[in-house]
Design a protein around this motif. Structure first.
Motif, PDB file in Angstrom:
ATOM      1  N   CYS A 156       0.849  -1.194   0.000  1.00 51.10           N
ATOM      2  CA  CYS A 156       0.000   0.000   0.000  1.00 51.10           C
ATOM      3  C   CYS A 156       0.888   1.249   0.000  1.00 51.10           C
ATOM      4  O   CYS A 156       2.042   1.203   0.436  1.00 51.10           O
ATOM      5  CB  CYS A 156      -0.963  -0.018   1.184  1.00 51.10           C
ATOM      6  SG  CYS A 156      -0.275   0.649   2.704  1.00 51.10           S
ATOM      7  N   PRO A 157       0.362   2.357  -0.513  1.00 52.93           N
ATOM      8  CA  PRO A 157       1.197   3.560  -0.607  1.00 52.93           C
ATOM      9  C   PRO A 157       1.408   4.241   0.748  1.00 52.93           C
ATOM     10  O   PRO A 157       2.184   5.202   0.827  1.00 52.93           O
ATOM     11  CB  PRO A 157       0.407   4.468  -1.554  1.00 52.93           C
ATOM     12  CG  PRO A 157      -1.005   4.031  -1.424  1.00 52.93           C
ATOM     13  CD  PRO A 157      -0.977   2.569  -1.109  1.00 52.93           C
ATOM     14  N   THR A 158       0.741   3.756   1.770  1.00 56.19           N
ATOM     15  CA  THR A 158       0.690   4.320   3.140  1.00 56.19           C
ATOM     16  C   THR A 158      -0.109   5.643   3.159  1.00 56.19           C
ATOM     17  O   THR A 158      -0.203   6.330   2.144  1.00 56.19           O
ATOM     18  CB  THR A 158       2.081   4.578   3.797  1.00 56.19           C
ATOM     19  OG1 THR A 158       2.646   5.756   3.246  1.00 56.19           O
ATOM     20  CG2 THR A 158       3.023   3.404   3.634  1.00 56.19           C
ATOM     21  N   CYS A 159      -0.692   5.914   4.305  1.00 57.10           N
ATOM     22  CA  CYS A 159      -1.454   7.163   4.487  1.00 57.10           C
ATOM     23  C   CYS A 159      -1.512   7.463   5.990  1.00 57.10           C
ATOM     24  O   CYS A 159      -0.848   6.799   6.789  1.00 57.10           O
ATOM     25  CB  CYS A 159      -2.859   7.037   3.889  1.00 57.10           C
ATOM     26  SG  CYS A 159      -3.952   5.991   4.862  1.00 57.10           S
ATOM     27  N   ARG A 207      -3.452   6.661   8.190  1.00 59.65           N
ATOM     28  CA  ARG A 207      -3.938   5.602   9.083  1.00 59.65           C
ATOM     29  C   ARG A 207      -2.806   4.712   9.600  1.00 59.65           C
ATOM     30  O   ARG A 207      -2.992   3.944  10.536  1.00 59.65           O
ATOM     31  CB  ARG A 207      -4.882   4.664   8.303  1.00 59.65           C
ATOM     32  CG  ARG A 207      -6.244   5.201   8.072  1.00 59.65           C
ATOM     33  CD  ARG A 207      -7.035   4.180   7.253  1.00 59.65           C
ATOM     34  NE  ARG A 207      -8.251   4.785   6.766  1.00 59.65           N
ATOM     35  CZ  ARG A 207      -9.378   4.808   7.456  1.00 59.65           C
ATOM     36  NH1 ARG A 207      -9.448   4.252   8.634  1.00 59.65           N
ATOM     37  NH2 ARG A 207     -10.435   5.395   6.961  1.00 59.65           N
ATOM     38  N   ILE A 208      -1.672   4.781   8.935  1.00 60.47           N
ATOM     39  CA  ILE A 208      -0.630   3.778   9.220  1.00 60.47           C
ATOM     40  C   ILE A 208      -0.001   3.980  10.605  1.00 60.47           C
ATOM     41  O   ILE A 208       0.168   5.106  11.072  1.00 60.47           O
ATOM     42  CB  ILE A 208       0.441   3.795   8.102  1.00 60.47           C
ATOM     43  CG1 ILE A 208       1.197   2.481   8.086  1.00 60.47           C
ATOM     44  CG2 ILE A 208       1.406   4.950   8.232  1.00 60.47           C
ATOM     45  CD1 ILE A 208       1.578   2.037   6.723  1.00 60.47           C
ATOM     46  N   MET A 233       0.317  -4.670   3.579  1.00 61.49           N
ATOM     47  CA  MET A 233      -0.661  -3.594   3.682  1.00 61.49           C
ATOM     48  C   MET A 233      -0.585  -2.900   5.043  1.00 61.49           C
ATOM     49  O   MET A 233      -0.377  -3.536   6.069  1.00 61.49           O
ATOM     50  CB  MET A 233      -2.077  -4.152   3.471  1.00 61.49           C
ATOM     51  CG  MET A 233      -2.232  -4.962   2.193  1.00 61.49           C
ATOM     52  SD  MET A 233      -1.860  -4.008   0.683  1.00 61.49           S
ATOM     53  CE  MET A 233      -3.243  -2.896   0.658  1.00 61.49           C
ATOM     54  N   GLY A 234      -0.779  -1.588   4.998  1.00 58.38           N
ATOM     55  CA  GLY A 234      -0.608  -0.786   6.206  1.00 58.38           C
ATOM     56  C   GLY A 234      -1.707  -0.940   7.239  1.00 58.38           C
ATOM     57  O   GLY A 234      -1.491  -0.702   8.424  1.00 58.38           O
ATOM     58  N   CYS A 235      -2.925  -1.286   6.821  1.00 53.09           N
ATOM     59  CA  CYS A 235      -4.020  -1.458   7.783  1.00 53.09           C
ATOM     60  C   CYS A 235      -5.059  -2.405   7.194  1.00 53.09           C
ATOM     61  O   CYS A 235      -4.871  -2.920   6.098  1.00 53.09           O
ATOM     62  CB  CYS A 235      -4.632  -0.108   8.142  1.00 53.09           C
ATOM     63  SG  CYS A 235      -5.675   0.543   6.833  1.00 53.09           S
ATOM     64  N   VAL A 276      -7.946  -1.810   5.934  1.00 53.93           N
ATOM     65  CA  VAL A 276      -8.877  -1.278   4.929  1.00 53.93           C
ATOM     66  C   VAL A 276      -8.877  -2.115   3.642  1.00 53.93           C
ATOM     67  O   VAL A 276      -9.902  -2.585   3.196  1.00 53.93           O
ATOM     68  CB  VAL A 276      -8.570   0.212   4.615  1.00 53.93           C
ATOM     69  CG1 VAL A 276      -9.408   0.702   3.438  1.00 53.93           C
ATOM     70  CG2 VAL A 276      -8.855   1.070   5.842  1.00 53.93           C
ATOM     71  N   ASN A 277      -7.704  -2.310   3.029  1.00 58.49           N
ATOM     72  CA  ASN A 277      -7.644  -3.112   1.799  1.00 58.49           C
ATOM     73  C   ASN A 277      -6.937  -4.447   1.999  1.00 58.49           C
ATOM     74  O   ASN A 277      -6.784  -5.213   1.061  1.00 58.49           O
ATOM     75  CB  ASN A 277      -6.909  -2.343   0.694  1.00 58.49           C
ATOM     76  CG  ASN A 277      -7.708  -1.153   0.224  1.00 58.49           C
ATOM     77  OD1 ASN A 277      -8.913  -1.251   0.014  1.00 58.49           O
ATOM     78  ND2 ASN A 277      -7.041  -0.021   0.093  1.00 58.49           N
TER      79      ASN A 277
HETATM   80 FE1  SF4 Z   1      -3.766   3.798   4.232  1.00 55.48          FE
HETATM   81 FE2  SF4 Z   1      -4.480   1.404   5.117  1.00 55.48          FE
HETATM   82 FE3  SF4 Z   1      -4.729   2.003   2.499  1.00 55.48          FE
HETATM   83 FE4  SF4 Z   1      -2.332   1.642   3.538  1.00 55.48          FE
HETATM   84  S1  SF4 Z   1      -3.941   0.087   3.359  1.00 55.48           S
HETATM   85  S2  SF4 Z   1      -2.954   3.321   2.207  1.00 55.48           S
HETATM   86  S3  SF4 Z   1      -2.575   2.448   5.591  1.00 55.48           S
HETATM   87  S4  SF4 Z   1      -5.836   2.908   4.185  1.00 55.48           S
END
Ligand code: SF4
Length: 354
Positions: free
Chosen positions: A265-268, A270-271, A298-300, A302-303
């Motif tokens: 994931c590109p990170t955001c 939420r990470i 994946m950072g969280c 969500v996906n």
């Molecule tokens: Fe942000 Fe979570 Fe999506 Fe990664 S997977 S970009 S942390 S919402």
């Protein structure tokens, strides 16, 4: 699925090119060829990274003299790159190279090119006809005033027809210009007229990100059109980067799968963990793996569930912990400190099982 253009198959040493063979990834050494240990070291590194054919420059007598040992010890077929000096083409073949690349436009008289072709036929050496915007024949430059697609195409057709007239078919053609659009147009014109295998690339693409983007766009569009039997990404960089980039382009188009494919994931905002560190560590430690395997990091959540389902192994991070997934199912919870190691172990287990 991309429908590849139907081409005839040729052989460069033991590597088939064209026909039903996978698209071949190649590169060129950046060492002085006469420095045999350095050249062989680079060839070995490139072969481990996935390079399947290697070209070496032969500008001087001392490079010529190094060829025999390089050919003998190289794990992949060796192609001699010859410019301006036809005698080097003959002598490279004597040294046992598997292929030669010549730009007929800078070799000299037609009879000399014909003699090189006859010798290649006797020695079962493959030839690449190189047509480059920088070394186009004089008459074509006069006719078109600049190396446009039509001029490049005409040069490629001219020499291909001569080679075939001389009864030689074990050759491929490369038509390379540094202008992406002219390059695509010239290759398309040639691909529509013949079944000769094409080696594709964007010449002198440049350094770093700029070169990678320019090559990816130019090569990617041609591949999407079904054109291309061998690929070289030409970068002003370590040739290992060329190999990595070539495989990423082929993978993105579903044309070849090799090694670990990381979906990250590109990170955001939420990470809660240092995700880029994990991605870098996994990439670095598994860069020589050949077995195709898809890993989602994946950072969280969500996906993560969706991506993990599509991957062989997945990691979905939370605050200070992560869930490890295998074939879409969570298998265990690990702490942030142990997640990179746990992921690596799981990937290696999966690779060994395969
Ligand atoms: Fe942000 Fe979570 Fe999506 Fe990664 S997977 S970009 S942390 S919402």
């Amino acid at each position: 699925m991309i429908q590849r253009r139907k081409t005839r198959q040729i052989n460069v040493g033991w590597v088939p090119v064209g026909g039903s063979a996978p698209i071949v990834v190649q590169s060129m050494t950046s060492t002085k060829t006469h420095d045999v240990p350095a050249t062989l070291d680079q060839i070995n590194r490139l072969a481990r990274a996935g390079c399947e054919l290697i070209r070496v420059a032969v500008p001087h007598e001392e490079d010529l003299n190094a060829l025999e040992e390089i050919v003998k010890k190289s794990p992949i077929p060796v192609i001699a790159d010859i410019h301006f000096a036809p005698s080097y083409a003959f002598r490279s073949m004597e040294k046992g190279v598997h292929g030669i690349r010549i730009n007929p436009g800078n070799i000299g008289k037609e009879e000399i090119v014909r003699d090189i072709v006859q010798e290649a036929k006797v020695k079962n050496v493959a030839i690449r006809i190189g047509v480059n915007s920088g070394s186009l024949e004089k008459d074509l430059l006069e006719k078109y005033r600049y190396p446009c697609a039509q001029a490049l195409f005409e040069s490629a057709m001219r020499w291909s027809e001569k080679f075939e007239k001389w009864g030689f078919y074990n050759f491929k053609v490369s038509i390379k210009g540094s202008d992406v659009l002219e390059n695509i147009k010239a290759n398309k014109l040639f691909a529509e007229q013949t079944d000769i295998p094409l080696h594709i690339g964007i010449t002198e693409a440049g350094m770093g990100q700029k070169g990678i983007i320019k090559s990816s766009v130019g090569i990617g569009i041609l591949l999407y059109m079904g054109i291309g039997d061998t690929v070289r990404v030409s970068l002003t960089d370590d040739p290992e980067v060329e190999i990595k980039t070539a495989y990423e382009i082929l993978r993105a188009l579903g044309l070849r799968r090799r090694g670990v494919e990381i979906v990250a994931c590109p990170t955001c905002g939420r990470i809660e963990v240092d995700l880029p560190k994990v991605v870098k560590e996994v990439e670095e430690k598994l860069k020589e793996v050949k077995t195709p395997i898809k890993v989602a990091i994946m950072g969280c959540v969500v996906n993560a569930i969706g991506e993990a389902k599509e991957a062989d192994i997945g990691l979905a991070c939370g605050k200070g912990f992560a869930w490890l997934f295998k074939e879409g199912k969570p298998i265990r919870r690990v702490s942030e400190e142990e997640m990179a190691q746990a992921l690596l172990e799981e990937i290696l287990r999966d690779i060994n099982r395969k």
